[in-house]
Write a protein that holds these residues in place. Structure first.
Motif, short mmCIF file in Angstrom:
data_model
loop_
_atom_site.label_atom_id
_atom_site.label_comp_id
_atom_site.label_asym_id
_atom_site.label_seq_id
_atom_site.Cartn_x
_atom_site.Cartn_y
_atom_site.Cartn_z
N HIS A 144 0.85 -1.18 0.00
CA HIS A 144 0.00 0.00 0.00
C HIS A 144 0.89 1.24 0.00
O HIS A 144 1.74 1.39 0.88
N GLU A 146 1.20 5.55 -0.59
CA GLU A 146 0.48 6.82 -0.58
C GLU A 146 1.50 7.96 -0.55
O GLU A 146 2.34 8.03 0.35
N MET A 176 -2.14 5.33 -3.90
CA MET A 176 -3.01 6.49 -3.78
C MET A 176 -2.13 7.74 -3.81
O MET A 176 -1.28 7.94 -2.94
N ALA A 204 -6.17 10.87 -5.07
CA ALA A 204 -6.70 11.37 -3.81
C ALA A 204 -7.07 12.84 -3.96
O ALA A 204 -6.36 13.61 -4.60
N ASN A 221 -4.02 15.84 -0.12
CA ASN A 221 -3.53 14.69 0.63
C ASN A 221 -2.01 14.78 0.66
O ASN A 221 -1.33 14.49 -0.32
N PHE A 274 -4.66 3.80 5.95
CA PHE A 274 -4.61 3.75 4.49
C PHE A 274 -5.89 3.13 3.95
O PHE A 274 -6.51 3.66 3.01
N TRP A 278 -8.54 4.88 1.51
CA TRP A 278 -8.71 4.29 0.18
C TRP A 278 -10.19 4.08 -0.12
O TRP A 278 -10.68 4.43 -1.19
#
Length: 480
Positions: A144, A146, A176, A204, A221, A274, A278
């Motif tokens: 994951h 971000e 993301m 995002a 974000n 997260f 998401w």
């Protein structure tokens, strides 16, 4: 003709008064901080039509109806499902401000502190990227990712290559990225490579203009995190960029960042945050369930503290104030953008006046004219109160950290400016473990050695033009 001109003039004048009064009432009824309210009213008076449009676009933390509904429904779905067995914490082992701070943050976010973690601070971009690649190469279930900014090219291609290899091993990859900060990535060759092999990449905070979409350009974000198999998590100030090329023409030097590599039960909490965001962003349920929590990897007591316009107002600001007012010996701050606002400014001045050594390190050069002068507008009063200010000259120091008494720390993505404290989606790790805090304190001490102290006598000798610009920008600093 003269009558028409007079009519238009009257219409403009009455429109001016009605717009200013109407928008001023709207601003006042929002009960924003006094400085923010007065700054908006000033903008409305000086630039009534433009100011009204700016306020509607940027003045209220509007996230969109559909997004707010999803957020309210899902806020605690993932956080409540975190499979952690939390033993009682003996707060006598920690800083005296630690327990009330932990309670405050748990009340706001719903996330309790958890022990049994190990934290490693990685200080250079090559080392950060190599560590990320190594952990992605060991992924077995999912990754994951971000970031606020993912700039394609350079050393970041190593991460793309590692993700491709992970997908070949049937590892699920979810990415993301902020729609504005990473705009250059969408449509790039790495983006096409990853989407072609089935990687899910979400924008995002996408920009919309209709009421049920996120409609504010500046609600971003700003988080930077990577979670691999709930085995390891990365978080900190580093965007996924190659500093050798990133904003090379900005004249501020290479960006200097730190990432924390975390192992232990806190990784589950990073992953839960997260997953929560998401599903809020894309509206789809993640197919894979949360695996069991990792075993203890060390002794560090940590608390994951997400913040943003969707949680209680000034949540991270209140936590910082709580810690600063509890400081006994020292407060050390490193931040690239320093526009603290009245509450933080007063807290730092009070701490210095009661004998706490307060130190602020900022970059010598920043990539924003307004932020630079807004930051400088606070220097005089802080210096006069006894706060030590130093400027770092070896690049744009982008690390964000606050260390209190070498035994309590905040580390993550939050700048000490009102944008980070109020508007952006941010991620902070509150560290209660003194040995881990002291590792971070060593990083800050190294920055201090490469910095030049700002002396109050020299500062008073800057030009009248500089002081005038700073004071003008200070008037709107609550909006920067």
């Amino acid at each position: 003709m003269n009558g028409l001109v007079a009519f238009i003039q009257q219409l403009f004048i009455w429109g001016y008064f009605l717009l200013v009064i109407g928008m001023a009432v709207r601003v006042i009824m929002r009960r924003l901080p006094v400085g923010v309210t007065l700054a908006w009213i000033l903008v409305l008076i000086v630039f009534p039509y433009l100011g009204g449009a700016l306020y509607l676009l940027f003045g209220e933390r509007f996230l969109g109806v559909k997004r707010a509904q999803r957020e309210a429904r899902l806020r605690f779905v993932y956080l409540d499902s975190v499979p952690l067995s939390l033993p009682p914490i003996d707060w006598r082992r920690y800083h005296s401000a630690a327990e009330p701070l932990a309670r405050l943050e748990a009340f706001v976010s719903g996330i309790d502190p958890v022990g049994g973690n190990r934290v490693q601070f990685i200080e250079t971009a090559p080392a950060i990227i190599d560590a990320l690649v190594q952990d992605i190469n060991q992924a077995q279930s999912y990754c994951h990712i971000e970031f606020y900014i993912w700039q394609p090219g350079g050393a970041t291609n190593k991460v793309v290559d590692a993700l491709e290899r992970a997908v070949e091993r049937n590892v699920v990859v979810r990415i993301m990225l902020d729609a504005v900060g990473s705009s250059a990535f969408f449509g790039s060759k790495p983006y096409r490579r990853l989407t072609r092999i089935g990687v899910s990449i979400e924008k995002a905070c996408p920009i919309g203009v209709i009421p049920w979409q996120l409609a504010r350009y500046d609600l971003r974000n700003h988080r930077k995190s990577v979670i691999v198999d709930q085995r390891v998590a990365y978080m900190g100030s580093f965007n996924l960029v190659d500093p050798e090329f990133f904003k090379a023409d900005a004249g501020v030097g290479q960006w200097i960042d730190v990432m924390a590599r975390v192992e232990g039960p806190a990784v589950v909490q990073f992953d839960a945050v997260f997953r929560w965001y998401w599903q809020v962003e894309c509206g789809t349920t993640l197919p894979d369930a949360l695996p069991s929590a990792p075993a203890a990897a060390g002794s560090a007591l940590l608390q994951v503290a997400p913040s943003g316009p969707d949680v209680a107002k000034e949540s991270i600001l209140n936590a910082l104030l709580q810690a600063i007012y509890g400081a006994k010996v020292s407060v050390d701050i490193v931040t690239p953008y320093f526009v603290p606002g009245e509450a933080l400014e007063h807290a730092l001045k009070i701490a210095a006046r009661r004998g706490v050594r307060v130190s602020v390190i900022v970059p010598e050069k920043v990539d924003s004219f307004l932020v630079r002068h807004a930051s400088h507008s606070y220097f005089s009063s802080l210096l006069e109160a006894g706060v030590a200010i130093a400027t770092y000259g070896k690049g744009l120091l982008h690390t964000k950290a606050v260390v209190v008494d070498d035994s309590l720390a905040f580390f993550g993505t939050v700048n000490l400016d009102l944008r980070s404290l109020w508007l952006n989606f941010e991620m902070t790790m509150i560290i209660y473990d003194a040995p881990t805090v002291q590792q971070l304190a060593k990083v800050l001490a190294a920055y201090r050695q490469d910095s030049s102290e700002v002396h109050i006598e020299q500062w008073r000798q800057r030009s009248a033009l500089s002081r005038f610009i700073e004071n003008i920008v200070h008037l709107v600093s609550p909006l920067i």
